[in-house]
Design an enzyme around this catalytic site. Structure first.
Site, mmCIF file in Angstrom:
data_model
loop_
_atom_site.group_PDB
_atom_site.id
_atom_site.type_symbol
_atom_site.label_atom_id
_atom_site.label_comp_id
_atom_site.label_asym_id
_atom_site.label_seq_id
_atom_site.Cartn_x
_atom_site.Cartn_y
_atom_site.Cartn_z
ATOM 1 N N HIS B 57 9.796 12.323 0.090
ATOM 2 C CA HIS B 57 9.651 11.078 0.852
ATOM 3 C C HIS B 57 9.810 11.279 2.357
ATOM 4 O O HIS B 57 10.082 10.323 3.079
ATOM 5 C CB HIS B 57 10.686 10.047 0.388
ATOM 6 C CG HIS B 57 10.603 9.671 -1.050
ATOM 7 N ND1 HIS B 57 9.487 9.092 -1.594
ATOM 8 C CD2 HIS B 57 11.500 9.792 -2.067
ATOM 9 C CE1 HIS B 57 9.694 8.855 -2.886
ATOM 10 N NE2 HIS B 57 10.908 9.283 -3.196
ATOM 11 N N HIS B 218 7.160 5.533 -6.345
ATOM 12 C CA HIS B 218 6.967 6.564 -7.370
ATOM 13 C C HIS B 218 5.905 6.114 -8.370
ATOM 14 O O HIS B 218 5.818 6.627 -9.477
ATOM 15 C CB HIS B 218 8.268 6.843 -8.128
ATOM 16 C CG HIS B 218 9.438 7.066 -7.229
ATOM 17 N ND1 HIS B 218 10.305 6.059 -6.878
ATOM 18 C CD2 HIS B 218 9.864 8.180 -6.595
ATOM 19 C CE1 HIS B 218 11.230 6.551 -6.067
ATOM 20 N NE2 HIS B 218 10.987 7.823 -5.877
#
Lengths: 331, 331
Positions: B57, B218
């Site tokens: 991320h 996700h």
């Protein structure tokens, strides 16, 4: 490829409107609203520096307008150079009475329009030209002037910008920009194409397990194509091509730029940077002010480039001088 | 999807090695080298702030370690939370004797490990917890505590970090972090998936002409899927959902974050920001310190999120305080 946009025909103008709203130190001007410039305008008595090129490469080129970097930047449609009118506007806006350096990448269309703009203003504003030619994959070293300009041009922006800020005259700023270009070498690798808004096809095709070394940022042919390899192996090949061009007698300090062409994430740039740092240490080279991130892209193209700027004392001094552009700030 | 990596098993450690080489103000520690912390270590007497989460991320989470933000950050494999040991290490490293706030996104695995780490250190280091819950698409407003944390958590890092830097005690820093989380609302949209290194398949499938509103970072299911629409229409829908959550009596100043999930280029974030700015102006809301770029990604996923941080005087003051993390610097 999917785009978040209103329409292909409004893409660039919507982007530029967003850019100046998000960064109030930038302003939009010129007769067609295709010149980004410092909100305060030209500084009286300072040499102006203007650049330009096609859209689709943010933060290149417009994101480097600011104190100690560019004064103005003319911008064309995606992957199309700015028109003559915008080049003329950009030169006029950059002019503080001490002449204007045109500093942009070596592409035929850009060259033609910037040259015509300079001729149009002859007798009114003194202009000089330095072309970005850092892409080592685009021509051999003895044909260095044929090389294309890619991500490494931002070193010339930074270094020439600092020189102009110090009060140097047009010929000194021009010479410094040329020195920065000569000191900077870049090589890229491509994993996947991008798509020009409104176009039916991506810029090129490449198999799902292949990459191409040396491909240009618009999909210009590179050196070779191969199955994907481990990152360290790829970086070693890229670095050895850059180090072959290390100037004779170079003192051993470089700035490194590991740049994403778009979709390649920061994670993978850092995997590359880790190897660059280790190999340069082995070679006895010290890294100064590394840059790892999105500095010169082709929208959603996957791939990355490595640039080395071989520093001497003057270049290092100018590199670390203050600058206030939104995408490269030094305080 | 193509990765520039050496192997799936070395992906995260190679990334972290590159991160601390590129940013010498960061250091790597903990028994498994999965804690990124300020190179100088904890500041004696200051409340520590630690965060953590899965890799993949960047710049979240580790890129926000620095003066006036996080003191340490534990990191797991791609899309997997940090293990208990790394959470313990990160709390210890952040501890300057005044207690440690655990400030991280609301995901079950992270919560379990951070809780166990806190229990393990009970009697030794005082800890508190604030969970990032900014994703408005992940649960209804009356189930706000079930919401996931996404990009908006960086506002809590910045604001709580500034409060700790001012010398506030653990309970005050914790309350300020909770206030920042409550003031921040995010909604995302997904265009294409990413792929976890070593995994055979992308995280989800989506048609070539579709997007999904509210999908998690996700690939968690969103609100609805549709054919692509003009950007302004998409932004208007996203904004109206965020503005529905505007606190009663709010004074009309917000910070805006338009964030790329990875492959979506800066051009398209600026197209979105242009509309956000226009709509907020219409609504009588002033924008303070806008952020447009890659702040919280899912590797090469295409898509974007919009966050609004509804400011009051205290939050605005803390937001503009100096901070020295590599990916959010205020001077």
């Amino acid at each position: 490829m999917k785009k978040i946009m209103n329409s292909a025909s409004t893409y660039v103008d919507d982007v530029l409107a967003g850019l100046v709203l998000a960064h109030p130190r930038l302003a939009l001007g010129g007769s067609a609203n295709r010149v980004v410039h410092r909100a305060g305008g030209a500084r009286k008595g300072k040499v102006g520096i203007t650049s330009g090129g096609g859209s689709g490469h943010l933060p290149l080129f417009t994101g480097y307008v600011g104190q100690g970097m560019l004064d103005s930047c003319s911008i064309g449609n995606v992957f199309e150079g700015p028109n003559v009118e915008s080049c003329i506007d950009a030169i006029k806006i950059a002019d503080g009475g001490a002449g204007v350096l045109r500093l942009y990448g070596n592409y035929g269309g850009d060259r033609m329009n910037f040259d015509m703009a300079g001729e149009f203003l002859e007798g009114e504003i003194e202009t000089t030209t330095v072309l970005g030619t850092d892409d080592v994959a685009s021509a051999s070293p003895d044909e260095g002037k044929k090389r294309r300009g890619v991500a490494g041009i931002i070193y010339a922006y930074k270094i020439a910008g600092a020189k102009a800020e110090e009060g140097a005259d047009l010929s000194a700023v021009t010479a410094t920009a040329a020195k920065a270009v000569a000191a900077t070498k870049t090589i890229g690798l491509a994993l996947s194409p991008c798509q020009v808004p409104g176009s039916a096809k991506p810029t090129f095709e490449i198999a799902a397990d292949e990459f191409e070394l040396g491909m240009g940022i618009h999909g210009e042919p590179g050196l070779w194509r191969s199955k994907l390899k481990p990152a360290d192996e790829i970086v070693d090949d890229m670095l050895s091509r850059l180090l072959e061009e290390r100037p004779a007698g170079h003192g051993g300090r470089v700035s490194v730029l590991v740049n994403s062409l778009g979709a390649t994430p920061l994670e993978e740039l850092l995997i590359m940077y880790r190897r660059v740092a280790a190999k340069l240490r082995e070679t006895g080279i010290d890294i100064v002010q590394p840059l790892v991130g999105h500095y010169a892209t082709s929208m959603e193209m996957a791939g990355a480039s490595i640039s080395l700027c071989f520093l001497d004392e003057e270049l290092e001094h100018l590199l670390s001088a203050p600058s206030g552009s939104p995408f490269w700030e030094v305080k």
